[in-house]
Design an enzyme around this catalytic site. Structure first.
Site, PDB file in Angstrom:
ATOM      1  N   GLU A  94      10.469 -11.294  -6.371  1.00  0.00           N
ATOM      2  CA  GLU A  94       9.229 -10.660  -6.862  1.00  0.00           C
ATOM      3  C   GLU A  94       9.366 -10.318  -8.346  1.00  0.00           C
ATOM      4  OE1 GLU A  94       7.897  -7.444  -4.316  1.00  0.00           O
ATOM      5  OE2 GLU A  94       8.541  -8.476  -2.509  1.00  0.00           O
ATOM      6  N   GLU A 115      12.393  -3.662   2.689  1.00  0.00           N
ATOM      7  CA  GLU A 115      12.596  -2.288   2.205  1.00  0.00           C
ATOM      8  C   GLU A 115      13.029  -1.283   3.276  1.00  0.00           C
ATOM      9  OE1 GLU A 115       8.892  -1.444   0.202  1.00  0.00           O
ATOM     10  OE2 GLU A 115       9.251  -2.947  -1.335  1.00  0.00           O
TER      11      GLU A 115
HETATM   12  C1  GLA Z   1       6.709  -4.686  -2.813  1.00  0.00           C
HETATM   13  C2  GLA Z   1       6.319  -5.649  -1.708  1.00  0.00           C
HETATM   14  C3  GLA Z   1       5.318  -6.653  -2.181  1.00  0.00           C
HETATM   15  C4  GLA Z   1       4.266  -6.052  -3.063  1.00  0.00           C
HETATM   16  C5  GLA Z   1       4.906  -5.324  -4.182  1.00  0.00           C
HETATM   17  C6  GLA Z   1       3.882  -4.774  -5.116  1.00  0.00           C
HETATM   18  O1  GLA Z   1       7.637  -5.152  -3.642  1.00  0.00           O
HETATM   19  O2  GLA Z   1       7.385  -6.317  -1.134  1.00  0.00           O
HETATM   20  O3  GLA Z   1       4.703  -7.240  -1.071  1.00  0.00           O
HETATM   21  O4  GLA Z   1       3.458  -5.179  -2.317  1.00  0.00           O
HETATM   22  O5  GLA Z   1       5.665  -4.278  -3.630  1.00  0.00           O
HETATM   23  O6  GLA Z   1       2.778  -5.564  -5.268  1.00  0.00           O
END
Ligand code: GLA
Length: 383
Positions: free
Chosen positions: A270, A165
């Site tokens: 994710e 990020e």
């Molecule tokens: C982001 C992070 C993850 C996690 C998610 C929410 O996407 O990369 O590690 O913390 O947020 O759980």
């Protein structure tokens, strides 16, 4: 006479054995209801696991995890705050168990994450007086962290989310303490340290909402710079925290193809599909769910409606169809959790809601979305 009689009487028995085996084989080949088997010629299917899961505390969930997933990501336990809570102090208890769990179950083990602005303790960026450290000090801390953590699991963790990020919604670089103190080359330095610590590990940049074009353009610029400088980056992780109506399938498609054209592997890292009303991340965490707010912001606390369940199933299927289209550049699709009960979306951005973002329900049963995803694999024509 004897041997002949024996042969004759054995024949029907062996025939029926062959028949039984064939029936069993065809039924199981046709009706495998495990995610990892359905997509075995396309990509790995992963899940983010929490501590309780890889310590094997819930036996019924264990079977579900082992049957359906061939890759794992640690939801939290490899993040800086857990593994390196104070200067010079590393705690590998949970991380070691996570890696052992993956190996015991023949899973591809992923590391998440090394350099991020969240879940990183304040001391990392400060001196004893609480003032920001200088560039060299922070680079030295970053190097020590990466060398120690990546080095410990060298050859065992297949790929690392090195930087998480780093880009803002408008495509500019996020003004994190990493950027402010080290400068824009912190990303390249993190990848170099990780590569030195384990030259055979695959290294990734991971981010959310890259399907929105201004942010994607920023990430493309970053990836191009890294490539130009020969930074050892193997791929990009599209987090895939999706909603029923976002991103569009066109956005999803162009995002994968854009990064693939840069010569990167593209992973979905994710994945979930949020079904609750949107609440801004600025106000959500401070909200109290009053009776009135329960009605508007937590509408499915008694159960998901059939209509939304079907909408979510269609949505998952549509997304998987795009992933299948790009199966040559996608190595892994990882869900952010196993059952709906595990999901971070029950507590983010508002605490205490009842969300349904994953493929298994709170009892570990297949949801409609699970069946729809499995069907995309069955229907997909592979030449
Ligand atoms: C982001 C992070 C993850 C996690 C998610 C929410 O996407 O990369 O590690 O913390 O947020 O759980």
């Amino acid at each position: 006479m004897k041997p002949r009689r024996a042969t004759l009487s054995l024949l029907p028995f062996s025939l029926s054995l062959i028949l039984a085996a064939t029936t069993l084989w065809t039924t199981s080949a046709r009706k495998s209801d495990a995610l990892k088997d359905a997509f075995k010629s396309d990509f790995l299917i992963g899940a983010a696991l929490n501590r309780r899961q890889f310590f094997g505390e819930d036996k019924s969930e264990l079977a579900l995890i082992a049957a359906n997933f061939n890759s794992i990501t640690p939801e939290n336990q490899l993040k800086w705050q857990y593994i390196h809570p104070s200067p010079g102090k590393f705690d590998f208890t949970a991380a070691d168990q996570y890696v052992n769990f993956g190996e015991q179950h023949n899973m591809v083990v992923i590391g998440h994450t090394l350099v991020w602005h969240r879940q990183t303790p304040g001391w990392v960026f400060a001196d004893e007086k609480g003032k920001p450290v200088d560039r060299d000090t922070l680079l030295a801390r970053m190097k020590e962290h990466i060398y120690t953590v990546v080095g410990r699991y060298k050859g065992r963790i297949k790929g690392w989310d090195v930087v998480n990020e780093a880009v803002n919604a408008d495509g500019s670089m996020r003004q994190s303490p990493w950027l402010k103190i080290i400068g824009a080359d912190y990303v390249a330095r993190a990848f170099q340290f990780a590569h030195e610590a384990d030259p055979s590990a695959e290294l990734y940049y991971n981010d959310y909402a890259l399907e929105d074009s201004p942010k994607r353009a920023g990430a493309v610029r970053l990836m191009e710079q890294l490539k130009k400088q020969n930074v050892p980056i193997a791929g990009i992780g599209l987090q895939g925290h999706n909603r029923l109506d976002w991103p569009s399938l066109e956005q999803q498609d162009i995002t994968i193809s854009t990064f693939a054209k840069l010569g990167l592997r593209v992973n979905i890292t994710e994945l979930d599909v949020d079904v609750l009303p949107v609440v801004s991340e600025d106000i959500g965490p401070t909200m109290k769910l009053t009776d009135e707010l329960q009605v508007s912001l937590n509408p499915f606390r008694g159960g998901l409606t059939a209509a939304i369940s079907t909408e979510q199933a269609k949505r998952y299927a549509a997304l998987f169809n795009v992933y299948l289209k790009y199966r040559d550049v996608i190595d892994r699709v990882t869900l952010w959790g196993v059952t709906d009960a595990d999901s971070w979306l029950n507590n983010w951005p508002v605490r205490g809601r009842t969300n349904y973002p994953l493929l298994f329900d709170r009892g570990g049963q297949h949801k409609e979305a699970f069946t729809a995803v499995l069907k995309t694999a069955e229907d997909f024509k592979r030449d």
